[in-house]
Scaffold this active site. Sequence first.
Site, PDB file in Angstrom:
ATOM      1  N   ARG A  23       9.157  28.949  68.674  1.00  0.00           N
ATOM      2  CA  ARG A  23       9.853  27.968  67.843  1.00  0.00           C
ATOM      3  C   ARG A  23      10.896  28.664  66.982  1.00  0.00           C
ATOM      4  O   ARG A  23      10.600  29.653  66.318  1.00  0.00           O
ATOM      5  CB  ARG A  23       8.857  27.208  66.953  1.00  0.00           C
ATOM      6  CG  ARG A  23       7.916  26.370  67.792  1.00  0.00           C
ATOM      7  CD  ARG A  23       7.000  25.505  66.972  1.00  0.00           C
ATOM      8  NE  ARG A  23       6.043  24.868  67.879  1.00  0.00           N
ATOM      9  CZ  ARG A  23       5.058  24.086  67.496  1.00  0.00           C
ATOM     10  NH1 ARG A  23       4.871  23.815  66.223  1.00  0.00           N
ATOM     11  NH2 ARG A  23       4.242  23.554  68.385  1.00  0.00           N
ATOM     12  N   SER A 114       6.881  20.285  67.876  1.00  0.00           N
ATOM     13  CA  SER A 114       5.868  19.402  67.309  1.00  0.00           C
ATOM     14  C   SER A 114       6.401  18.583  66.145  1.00  0.00           C
ATOM     15  O   SER A 114       7.388  17.878  66.284  1.00  0.00           O
ATOM     16  CB  SER A 114       4.662  20.232  66.900  1.00  0.00           C
ATOM     17  OG  SER A 114       3.579  19.397  66.618  1.00  0.00           O
ATOM     18  N   HIS A 115       5.790  18.711  64.979  1.00  0.00           N
ATOM     19  CA  HIS A 115       6.155  17.877  63.835  1.00  0.00           C
ATOM     20  C   HIS A 115       7.294  18.472  63.016  1.00  0.00           C
ATOM     21  O   HIS A 115       7.741  17.852  62.061  1.00  0.00           O
ATOM     22  CB  HIS A 115       4.941  17.732  62.929  1.00  0.00           C
ATOM     23  CG  HIS A 115       4.389  19.067  62.571  1.00  0.00           C
ATOM     24  ND1 HIS A 115       3.523  19.733  63.420  1.00  0.00           N
ATOM     25  CD2 HIS A 115       4.635  19.887  61.546  1.00  0.00           C
ATOM     26  CE1 HIS A 115       3.256  20.903  62.882  1.00  0.00           C
ATOM     27  NE2 HIS A 115       3.906  21.041  61.756  1.00  0.00           N
ATOM     28  N   LYS A 127       7.372  25.953  75.303  1.00  0.00           N
ATOM     29  CA  LYS A 127       6.148  26.658  75.665  1.00  0.00           C
ATOM     30  C   LYS A 127       5.822  26.424  77.123  1.00  0.00           C
ATOM     31  O   LYS A 127       6.288  25.458  77.741  1.00  0.00           O
ATOM     32  CB  LYS A 127       4.995  26.251  74.770  1.00  0.00           C
ATOM     33  CG  LYS A 127       4.496  24.855  74.995  1.00  0.00           C
ATOM     34  CD  LYS A 127       3.233  24.642  74.169  1.00  0.00           C
ATOM     35  CE  LYS A 127       2.754  23.228  74.358  1.00  0.00           C
ATOM     36  NZ  LYS A 127       1.354  23.049  74.031  1.00  0.00           N
ATOM     37  N   ASP A 279       2.366  12.720  65.865  1.00  0.00           N
ATOM     38  CA  ASP A 279       3.396  13.675  65.460  1.00  0.00           C
ATOM     39  C   ASP A 279       4.555  13.716  66.445  1.00  0.00           C
ATOM     40  O   ASP A 279       4.635  12.913  67.380  1.00  0.00           O
ATOM     41  CB  ASP A 279       2.796  15.068  65.252  1.00  0.00           C
ATOM     42  CG  ASP A 279       2.423  15.735  66.563  1.00  0.00           C
ATOM     43  OD1 ASP A 279       2.150  15.013  67.544  1.00  0.00           O
ATOM     44  OD2 ASP A 279       2.411  16.985  66.613  1.00  0.00           O
ATOM     45  N   ASP A 281       5.454  15.514  69.021  1.00  0.00           N
ATOM     46  CA  ASP A 281       5.210  15.623  70.465  1.00  0.00           C
ATOM     47  C   ASP A 281       3.972  14.866  70.915  1.00  0.00           C
ATOM     48  O   ASP A 281       3.559  14.987  72.076  1.00  0.00           O
ATOM     49  CB  ASP A 281       5.144  17.087  70.897  1.00  0.00           C
ATOM     50  CG  ASP A 281       4.025  17.845  70.206  1.00  0.00           C
ATOM     51  OD1 ASP A 281       3.682  17.490  69.054  1.00  0.00           O
ATOM     52  OD2 ASP A 281       3.479  18.790  70.809  1.00  0.00           O
ATOM     53  N   ASP A 283       0.738  15.033  70.122  1.00  0.00           N
ATOM     54  CA  ASP A 283      -0.604  15.594  70.289  1.00  0.00           C
ATOM     55  C   ASP A 283      -1.474  15.479  69.037  1.00  0.00           C
ATOM     56  O   ASP A 283      -2.677  15.655  69.100  1.00  0.00           O
ATOM     57  CB  ASP A 283      -0.556  17.045  70.813  1.00  0.00           C
ATOM     58  CG  ASP A 283       0.274  17.972  69.960  1.00  0.00           C
ATOM     59  OD1 ASP A 283       0.837  17.517  68.942  1.00  0.00           O
ATOM     60  OD2 ASP A 283       0.371  19.163  70.311  1.00  0.00           O
ATOM     61  N   ARG A 284      -0.865  15.171  67.891  1.00  0.00           N
ATOM     62  CA  ARG A 284      -1.667  15.024  66.673  1.00  0.00           C
ATOM     63  C   ARG A 284      -1.879  13.563  66.331  1.00  0.00           C
ATOM     64  O   ARG A 284      -1.108  12.699  66.763  1.00  0.00           O
ATOM     65  CB  ARG A 284      -0.963  15.671  65.478  1.00  0.00           C
ATOM     66  CG  ARG A 284      -0.756  17.137  65.625  1.00  0.00           C
ATOM     67  CD  ARG A 284      -0.241  17.717  64.326  1.00  0.00           C
ATOM     68  NE  ARG A 284       0.013  19.141  64.503  1.00  0.00           N
ATOM     69  CZ  ARG A 284       0.097  20.008  63.518  1.00  0.00           C
ATOM     70  NH1 ARG A 284      -0.031  19.595  62.274  1.00  0.00           N
ATOM     71  NH2 ARG A 284       0.319  21.280  63.767  1.00  0.00           N
ATOM     72  N   GLU A 366      -8.637  21.012  62.417  1.00  0.00           N
ATOM     73  CA  GLU A 366      -8.444  20.361  61.119  1.00  0.00           C
ATOM     74  C   GLU A 366      -7.015  19.850  60.940  1.00  0.00           C
ATOM     75  O   GLU A 366      -6.744  19.002  60.099  1.00  0.00           O
ATOM     76  CB  GLU A 366      -8.806  21.313  59.977  1.00  0.00           C
ATOM     77  CG  GLU A 366      -8.182  22.720  60.031  1.00  0.00           C
ATOM     78  CD  GLU A 366      -6.695  22.769  59.907  1.00  0.00           C
ATOM     79  OE1 GLU A 366      -6.159  22.029  59.067  1.00  0.00           O
ATOM     80  OE2 GLU A 366      -6.060  23.546  60.650  1.00  0.00           O
ATOM     81  N   LYS A 378      -4.364  18.714  72.915  1.00  0.00           N
ATOM     82  CA  LYS A 378      -4.830  17.694  71.993  1.00  0.00           C
ATOM     83  C   LYS A 378      -4.027  16.431  72.249  1.00  0.00           C
ATOM     84  O   LYS A 378      -2.931  16.495  72.798  1.00  0.00           O
ATOM     85  CB  LYS A 378      -4.760  18.166  70.551  1.00  0.00           C
ATOM     86  CG  LYS A 378      -3.409  18.680  70.053  1.00  0.00           C
ATOM     87  CD  LYS A 378      -3.608  19.324  68.683  1.00  0.00           C
ATOM     88  CE  LYS A 378      -2.298  19.682  68.003  1.00  0.00           C
ATOM     89  NZ  LYS A 378      -1.755  20.979  68.468  1.00  0.00           N
TER      90      LYS A 378
HETATM   91  C1  VG1 Z   1      -0.632  24.734  63.480  1.00  0.00           C
HETATM   92  C2  VG1 Z   1      -2.044  24.230  63.285  1.00  0.00           C
HETATM   93  C3  VG1 Z   1      -2.866  24.455  64.535  1.00  0.00           C
HETATM   94  C4  VG1 Z   1      -2.166  23.789  65.725  1.00  0.00           C
HETATM   95  C5  VG1 Z   1      -0.746  24.301  65.833  1.00  0.00           C
HETATM   96  C6  VG1 Z   1       0.046  23.617  66.918  1.00  0.00           C
HETATM   97  O1  VG1 Z   1      -0.642  26.128  63.700  1.00  0.00           O
HETATM   98  O2  VG1 Z   1      -2.659  24.858  62.183  1.00  0.00           O
HETATM   99  O3  VG1 Z   1      -4.162  23.958  64.354  1.00  0.00           O
HETATM  100  O4  VG1 Z   1      -2.850  24.052  66.915  1.00  0.00           O
HETATM  101  O5  VG1 Z   1      -0.054  24.099  64.605  1.00  0.00           O
HETATM  102  O6  VG1 Z   1       0.030  22.232  66.739  1.00  0.00           O
HETATM  103  P1  VG1 Z   1      -0.312  27.198  62.545  1.00  0.00           P
HETATM  104  O7  VG1 Z   1      -0.321  28.547  63.217  1.00  0.00           O
HETATM  105  O8  VG1 Z   1       0.993  26.801  61.967  1.00  0.00           O
HETATM  106  O9  VG1 Z   1      -1.405  27.037  61.537  1.00  0.00           O
HETATM  107  V1  VG1 Z   1       1.414  21.344  67.143  1.00  0.00           V
HETATM  108  O10 VG1 Z   1       0.979  19.681  67.061  1.00  0.00           O
HETATM  109  O11 VG1 Z   1       2.488  21.978  65.961  1.00  0.00           O
HETATM  110  O12 VG1 Z   1       1.826  21.799  68.655  1.00  0.00           O
HETATM  111 CO    CO Z   2       2.234  18.525  67.924  1.00  0.00          CO
END
Ligand code: VG1
Ligand code: CO
Length: 545
Positions: A23, A114-115, A127, A279, A281, A283-284, A366, A378
Amino acid sequence: MMNIKTVPTQPFADQKPGTSGLRKKVPVFQQPHYLENFVQSIFDSLEGFQGQTLVLGGDGRYYNRQAIQIILKMAAASGFGRVLVGRSGILSTPAASCVIRKNAAFGGIILSASHNPAGPNEDFGIKYNISNGGPAPEKVTEAIFARSTAIATYKILDVADVDLDKLGSFKLGEMNVEVIDAVNDYAQLMESLFDCDRIRELLASGHFRMCMDSMHAVTGPYAHRLFEQRLGAPLGTVQNGEPLEDFGGGHPDPNLVYAHDLVERLFGDNAPDFGAASDGDGDRNMILGRHFFVTPSDSLAVLAANAKLVPAYRDGLAGIARSMPTSQAADRVAAQLGIDCYETPTGWKFFGNLLDAGKATLCGEESFGTGSNHVREKDGLWAVLFWLNILSVRQQSVEQIVREHWQTYGRNYYSRHDYEGVESDRANALVTDLRAAMPTLKGKQFGGYQVDYCDDFSYTDPVDGSVSQKQGIRLGFTDGSRIVFRLSGTGTQGATLRVYLESYESNPAHHNRDPQVALRDLIAIAEQVAQIRQFTGMEQPTVIT
Ligand code: VG1
Ligand code: CO
């Protein structure tokens, strides 16, 4: 005659994938050769994909379309047989996982940050997912990174851009490109898992009102199709359902801070019965009841405890897996069910082996992520449907269901404090100091809390034996409370310190506390142990979830 160009290039030093892919800010990706180098590094670290299928799509953010054109031409130049690409370049992350599995693809490339906010000066990401549909394991991401530091050329087909907005197939060089409906396969899979008749009854009953906030990100078309078209929810159930390149200027992170519109509705007058957000993409997920917020860790535990109400999980769960910082609420359900509970490092890639080996059925983090063995990512809308399935059978409110859960299992108070945009040197210094202090902390008393153990989490994969070290500093107390410190691996600017706090309360008379109050002592201990204010220069966290 195919026109494959071999382009000389030089390595970029910063292409190490983080928790979930590479990213960077869009302008970084727009540098000449930057994206191409990384894509060629992916292809160069794979073997045996000649003539095979690649799945390609993204969350629709700014630069998605341009990146897809480049990747298609590079896949053709490298000898893939076929690429399945979502119409207009759109595939949610769980849908991409579904399409990879359904079509027995060799792998997939998902374009998403993602978000993280999107736009010309915001974030982009890429990815690689392997043939099980899940994020590449560390072995693969390390090989990609190693290759990126030595790359000298990449190959690309010299052709005009293709039309991604029309369904259908065409040839790109010798490779077939199939532009597919982004929603179909995924919607079918969802309908095969849940009790859709009951959910339909609930949604069409007129007694139950739901609000789904897609936050102008990728789930809009999926949510419209599933909830409004297939499950009979009234039009308007899905809000912000049109994916926009800049997510409408928003921050599609489904939590109490960023999903404020939804939160206002669910906590306002005449609130709906059920609210959910997803979110960037897809997945959340965030789950809300009327005037009630479900902590992601609790959500995982509730799904596990109620899994038998869902057709796909009627025969029981093989096991549950959660990331290390996720609360231990799910462990209590696993113990009650007599099944294993696995604790993995942060990031969905660590669940893949457990799911493939049939050791775990449900997984969760979490950070608003839950999923199961139906795909290898997810899955936000899956979690929403799971909740709807439970609600339709139990005919209780979200709040009642969670409160009863706490009565049965006790409540794990939980919160995460994020300090975003910390100068990297200062964040690293905090971690270095904390590591140095670790040996002195065991046995130490902090008010009523005594340190039981203090370590840097290390994970040995029970399936392939691979070891991942330094996955977060854990401070465990004799009463089961925990504080975890780790640095984010998804940010694109400076560092983000995450502090995870958890305590356990068995007495239902004490289940009504504000988590920030219930966790007050632990919050103070975290400050005392890690000197967060001094190192970050911040008086308080930037985001509390
Ligand atoms: C964060 C979250 C993690 C999640 C990851 C990708 O990572 O804490 O639980 O799997 O984002 O999610 P980090 O290293 O920033 O804590 V997503 O929905 O951003 O693909
Ligand atoms: Co995401």
